[in-house]
Design a protein around this motif. Structure first.
Motif, PDB file in Angstrom:
ATOM      1  N   ASP A  57       0.858  -1.149  -0.166  1.00  0.00           N
ATOM      2  CA  ASP A  57      -0.063  -0.028  -0.064  1.00  0.00           C
ATOM      3  C   ASP A  57       0.777   1.268   0.033  1.00  0.00           C
ATOM      4  O   ASP A  57       2.126   1.207   0.602  1.00  0.00           O
ATOM      5  N   SER A  58       0.120   2.350  -0.511  1.00  0.00           N
ATOM      6  CA  SER A  58       0.758   3.643  -0.428  1.00  0.00           C
ATOM      7  C   SER A  58      -0.326   4.617  -0.459  1.00  0.00           C
ATOM      8  O   SER A  58      -1.085   4.511  -1.119  1.00  0.00           O
ATOM      9  N   PRO A  59      -0.318   5.604   0.579  1.00  0.00           N
ATOM     10  CA  PRO A  59      -1.564   6.503   0.602  1.00  0.00           C
ATOM     11  C   PRO A  59      -1.460   7.460  -0.287  1.00  0.00           C
ATOM     12  O   PRO A  59      -1.629   8.745  -0.017  1.00  0.00           O
ATOM     13  N   GLY A  60      -1.529   7.224  -1.289  1.00  0.00           N
ATOM     14  CA  GLY A  60      -1.311   8.243  -2.495  1.00  0.00           C
ATOM     15  C   GLY A  60      -1.030   7.463  -3.852  1.00  0.00           C
ATOM     16  O   GLY A  60      -0.516   6.365  -3.898  1.00  0.00           O
ATOM     17  N   LEU A  61      -1.111   8.128  -4.850  1.00  0.00           N
ATOM     18  CA  LEU A  61      -0.651   7.552  -6.421  1.00  0.00           C
ATOM     19  C   LEU A  61       0.828   7.626  -6.473  1.00  0.00           C
ATOM     20  O   LEU A  61       1.191   8.699  -6.271  1.00  0.00           O
ATOM     21  N   VAL A  76      -3.583   1.866 -10.352  1.00  0.00           N
ATOM     22  CA  VAL A  76      -3.735   3.381 -10.084  1.00  0.00           C
ATOM     23  C   VAL A  76      -5.141   3.564  -9.124  1.00  0.00           C
ATOM     24  O   VAL A  76      -5.504   4.623  -8.814  1.00  0.00           O
ATOM     25  N   TYR A  78      -7.176   1.387  -6.120  1.00  0.00           N
ATOM     26  CA  TYR A  78      -7.305   0.090  -5.435  1.00  0.00           C
ATOM     27  C   TYR A  78      -7.690   0.438  -3.885  1.00  0.00           C
ATOM     28  O   TYR A  78      -7.923   1.605  -3.387  1.00  0.00           O
ATOM     29  N   PHE A  79      -8.367  -0.715  -3.427  1.00  0.00           N
ATOM     30  CA  PHE A  79      -9.018  -0.604  -1.989  1.00  0.00           C
ATOM     31  C   PHE A  79      -7.980   0.091  -1.112  1.00  0.00           C
ATOM     32  O   PHE A  79      -6.739  -0.606  -1.005  1.00  0.00           O
ATOM     33  N   GLU A  80      -8.512   0.506  -0.106  1.00  0.00           N
ATOM     34  CA  GLU A  80      -7.684   0.748   1.471  1.00  0.00           C
ATOM     35  C   GLU A  80      -7.659  -0.696   1.827  1.00  0.00           C
ATOM     36  O   GLU A  80      -8.537  -1.168   2.232  1.00  0.00           O
ATOM     37  N   PRO A  81      -6.132  -1.087   2.446  1.00  0.00           N
ATOM     38  CA  PRO A  81      -6.034  -2.470   2.991  1.00  0.00           C
ATOM     39  C   PRO A  81      -6.836  -2.665   4.029  1.00  0.00           C
ATOM     40  O   PRO A  81      -7.406  -4.121   3.960  1.00  0.00           O
ATOM     41  N   TYR A 105       2.436   8.656   7.573  1.00  0.00           N
ATOM     42  CA  TYR A 105       1.237   9.228   7.287  1.00  0.00           C
ATOM     43  C   TYR A 105      -0.126   9.031   8.024  1.00  0.00           C
ATOM     44  O   TYR A 105      -0.929   9.715   7.843  1.00  0.00           O
ATOM     45  N   GLU A 106      -0.174   7.934   8.742  1.00  0.00           N
ATOM     46  CA  GLU A 106      -1.285   7.594   9.627  1.00  0.00           C
ATOM     47  C   GLU A 106      -1.042   8.164  10.963  1.00  0.00           C
ATOM     48  O   GLU A 106       0.031   8.398  11.491  1.00  0.00           O
TER      49      GLU A 106
ATOM     50  N   TYR B 109      -7.640  12.962   3.745  1.00  0.00           N
ATOM     51  CA  TYR B 109      -7.080  11.887   2.805  1.00  0.00           C
ATOM     52  C   TYR B 109      -7.590  10.500   3.104  1.00  0.00           C
ATOM     53  O   TYR B 109      -8.336   9.767   2.345  1.00  0.00           O
ATOM     54  N   ARG B 113     -10.415   8.096   1.631  1.00  0.00           N
ATOM     55  CA  ARG B 113      -9.924   6.730   1.008  1.00  0.00           C
ATOM     56  C   ARG B 113     -10.866   5.526   1.601  1.00  0.00           C
ATOM     57  O   ARG B 113     -11.441   4.796   0.643  1.00  0.00           O
ATOM     58  N   SER B 117     -13.426   3.156  -0.419  1.00  0.00           N
ATOM     59  CA  SER B 117     -13.175   1.879  -0.399  1.00  0.00           C
ATOM     60  C   SER B 117     -14.416   1.036  -0.067  1.00  0.00           C
ATOM     61  O   SER B 117     -14.758   0.018  -0.588  1.00  0.00           O
ATOM     62  N   ASN B 208      -6.246   7.780  -4.500  1.00  0.00           N
ATOM     63  CA  ASN B 208      -5.811   6.577  -5.333  1.00  0.00           C
ATOM     64  C   ASN B 208      -6.793   5.398  -5.406  1.00  0.00           C
ATOM     65  O   ASN B 208      -6.554   4.212  -5.276  1.00  0.00           O
TER      66      ASN B 208
END
Ligand SMILES: Cc1cc2nc3c(=O)[nH]c(=O)nc-3n(C[C@H](O)[C@H](O)[C@H](O)COP(=O)(O)O)c2cc1C
Ligand SMILES: Cc1cc2nc3c(=O)[nH]c(=O)nc-3n(C[C@H](O)[C@H](O)[C@H](O)COP(=O)(O)O)c2cc1C
Lengths: 451, 451
Positions: A57-61, A76, A78-81, A105-106, B109, B113, B117, B208
């Motif tokens: 995961d990455s919190p952004g494109l 480009v 995708y679901f939040e895990p 970032y969380e 953000y 997300r 999702s 994203n």
């Protein structure tokens, strides 16, 4: 028959691990946001007795390149895990769920909460892949001027993990009485406020959810810098790695396990799980043909884009694809060391431009094994029995197809060799992985005082 | 037969809406973290053709009182709403999911997300209950010195909602081509970076994940202060409210719908859903006995605790429970206006201490209707047909029991009267609620320019 068993995780990159997987007929092109696809894949992995499924995961494109390359990128949307795994927890019984989430970032209270929630929802099958975020272009989503330096990120990560574990211990395991007759619901003596005050965070607590069924969700780590290895040695219970040779994998295995003693930990408290991307054929030739088919799906714009850190994009566009790179065998001056390695490789292998980008793009730097179920099992066994791996992070190149093949063909082969389970041993992910359930920091110290 | 149909939501407070519900044999005492309980309840609500289920939330524990009251509180350990609903989305088909989340303590953000999702996972059944957080004791979990003032919270809320909606529009609805043959996955012209720079947030974007199936998850609001009503008029598509008389509810309905025109919105774009806690008997006497049984489960320590804002706790402990409060009918000097109302009430109703706290604790300030399915339907119809409600937020006092009774007894009565659906009309929550799918801010302005 070997007694020690391999741990297997499935790396679920929506359409598959291969960069062009979404173009392959064996994939589901919209799978980044197709829940039915993920349900199918998780149930297949469970049928194959995998320990866990994993999402990066990455919190952004993270897309990059010019428009011509960009429009061809499949990852480009995708679901939040954690929401994804919560949904799949409701339609599976045994498999564990590793969700990637960023300490950069969380927020620790919200993260502790959502993972505790996932652990309760799944009845003890949650794991957190702790990353500091590798993408250097997502800070703008969080009001930051720049991606923090690695040293700052890892300092924050250590404190973040400590806070999260403390919050998970807010309630003792036996805090809830729920005695309907007397009307006593819980014992306030068994609820602990964290009162954390540190360099990066001030977090009062307590968490508003009971201790997770696993005590703590399993902690996973995936960075392999020096800082990353220290974080793993200090806190992780599983580590993902990307190695393409036995020697590198062995060195890493020794290195990271060797760092644990100074944190008071034993080597078996950390499982080392290198990635393997298996391309499976009933014959070696069938496997090779499959790999060639996949590599052939890499559009030149995407392939050339992987070379953009070595040659300027305008020059790349003028390259002949089926000839060697134009200034090969004379590397240009002033390029960086990584580029030298790539150019050396191209020279040694006498790669054309197309072969070079196929090599780089197809593997994403991971270990690709092309062969029959037997040869793939051979390679896994070799790493497993020679101090390179406690198991593997299996990266099916195309989903769902390659995972189906792995479960039907490679899993039985590993079972025949006594290397892999034939039934789930436990109820929780920890029990299946053979990891201890951590004591609470509050009751643990009481026990230590008594000892 | 009425053509206009009631909207019904089920308010899922783990063990039930009544403060002592967890002690009742019709409840599931551990339900705060019991996923099987929630699955049962959501499936029951879906069988009853409810539009949505709803969970309240606070990012921290809200317990208060001395240990004697504290240990008897049932709502101290509960799932995070979005993970909970993601799990239930996988085991339901029609019902919508309203998750409460705080604009004061979450990040836009990450929130955008997770709701996008959830909307994809549920195929268009997500809603966000926008709250600024009523609890004034959770700021310490997020490193803040104090709970921000209401004005600041609502200012932040307006900006937060605007940012989240902008992020949901990152991709146009038709951005994804996924053409396996040509290798074009999406159109970068249909991807928009938000580049928001405001007083409270700087958020670059894009998000994203593709545009949610509903365009935007449904926006719900639940505050009824002046600021709360303005936020609702500006952005909400449904509003929860707590009124106990037709007159109050009518005034609120007119008030909040009257504020919409200045934001360019029509009254039917906002559904007003007051709470109703139905206590259902096959006869009036059975219903009254049920209510008395529930009220009798309120432990005196919990009951007295509800009076702690009017009398000092040490004094409360010395009160005779079955006599009027000791200084009744002479209210002490210097107490606040809310206390005056309560004391006036106690005087008028000639309440004993026990009756007073039962009145306050049992209802939590919401509308309790004790009666047969017919009398309950009568009251709902009265509000629905007289400009007080577009539907209701049904708050079953005990879960799962009271929801089962509502679905079996009250829903058919409402259907017989033509007041409620007999089958789901649409596929998404918006379609069932009769709400429009919002256009993207990027394509909308293009359309407006063309018009
Ligand atoms: C299998 C594997 C999966 C990874 N997944 C992620 C991920 O999902 N998100 C992320 O930010 N980093 C992820 N990483 C970690 C980055 O690749 C990592 O930051 C990189 O290896 C550099 O190491 P360092 O972070 O220790 O500097 C992963 C690494 C591996 C080997
Ligand atoms: C049915 C209903 C549900 C609510 N749920 C929540 C909630 O879950 N979390 C929260 O912080 N506030 C919630 N509120 C809102 C607070 O009660 C609200 O802050 C309070 O009504 C004061 O209004 P104000 O916020 O506009 O000042 C709810 C209100 C109602 C009527």
């Amino acid at each position: 028959m070997s007694q020690r068993k391999m741990r297997l995780g499935a790396f679920i990159m929506a359409t598959g691990h291969h960069v062009a997987a979404w173009r392959h007929p064996g994939s589901q092109a919209d799978s980044g946001t197709n829940i039915d696809h993920y349900i199918e894949v998780a149930q297949t992995a469970e049928r194959g007795l995998f320990d866990q499924v994993f999402v990066a995961d990455s919190p952004g494109l993270q897309y990059k390149g010019d428009d011509e390359a960009l429009r061809r990128q499949g990852r480009v949307s995708y679901f939040e895990p954690v929401t994804l795994w919560a949904a799949l927890a409701a339609v599976t019984k045994h498999i564990g769920f590793v969700a990637t989430a960023s300490t950069t970032y969380e927020d620790p209270y919200l993260l502790a909460r959502k993972f505790a929630s996932l652990d309760h929802i799944s009845k003890g099958r949650a794991a957190w892949n702790v990353v500091t975020t590798s993408a250097d272009n997502v800070h703008g989503n969080f009001g930051l001027e720049a991606h923090p330096d690695p040293a700052v990120r890892y300092e924050r990560a250590h404190e973040f993990v400590d806070v999260v574990k403390g919050l998970w211990d807010s309630y003792d395991d036996d805090a809830f009485l729920r005695d309907q007759a007397s009307g006593v619901y819980f014992d306030p003596q068994k609820l602990h406020a964290l009162n954390h005050v540190g360099k990066h965070f001030r977090v009062k607590g307590p968490l508003n959810i009971g201790r997770p069924p696993q005590g703590h969700p399993v902690i996973v780590q995936a960075g392999s810098s020096e800082d990353g290895k220290e974080l793993a040695a200090a806190t992780a219970e599983a580590i993902f790695a990307a190695w393409t040779s036995l020697g590198e994998a062995q060195a890493f295995y020794r290195d990271v396990k060797g760092r644990m003693a100074k944190y008071g930990r034993r080597p078996e408290q950390l499982l080392v799980l290198p990635g393997i991307s298996p391309v499976i054929g009933r014959t070696e030739d069938e496997a090779k043909a499959k790999w060639a088919e996949l590599q052939g799906l890499i559009h030149p714009a995407v392939g050339l884009n992987t070379l953009a850190s070595f040659w300027p994009i305008a020059e790349l566009r003028r390259f002949e694809l089926d000839a060697p790179p134009p200034w090969y065998p004379e590397p240009p001056k002033g390029i960086n060391s990584r580029a030298h390695v790539v150019i050396e490789l191209a020279r040694r292998e006498k790669f054309t431009v197309r072969q070079l980008y196929e090599y780089l793009a197809g593997a994403r730097g991971h270990w690709v094994v092309v062969g029959t179920p037997q040869t793939i099992a051979d390679r896994m066994q070799e790493w497993f029995e020679n101090g390179a791996a406690d198991g593997f992070n299996v990266m099916p190149p195309v989903l769902p197809q390659s995972l189906n093949e792995f479960v039907e063909l490679v899993v039985p082969e590993l079972q025949r060799r006594g290397l892999f389970r034939t039934a789930y041993e436990g109820r929780t992910l920890r029990e299946n992985l053979g990891l201890e359930r951590p004591a609470s920091r509050y009751t643990a110290s009481a026990q230590e005082l008594a000892a």
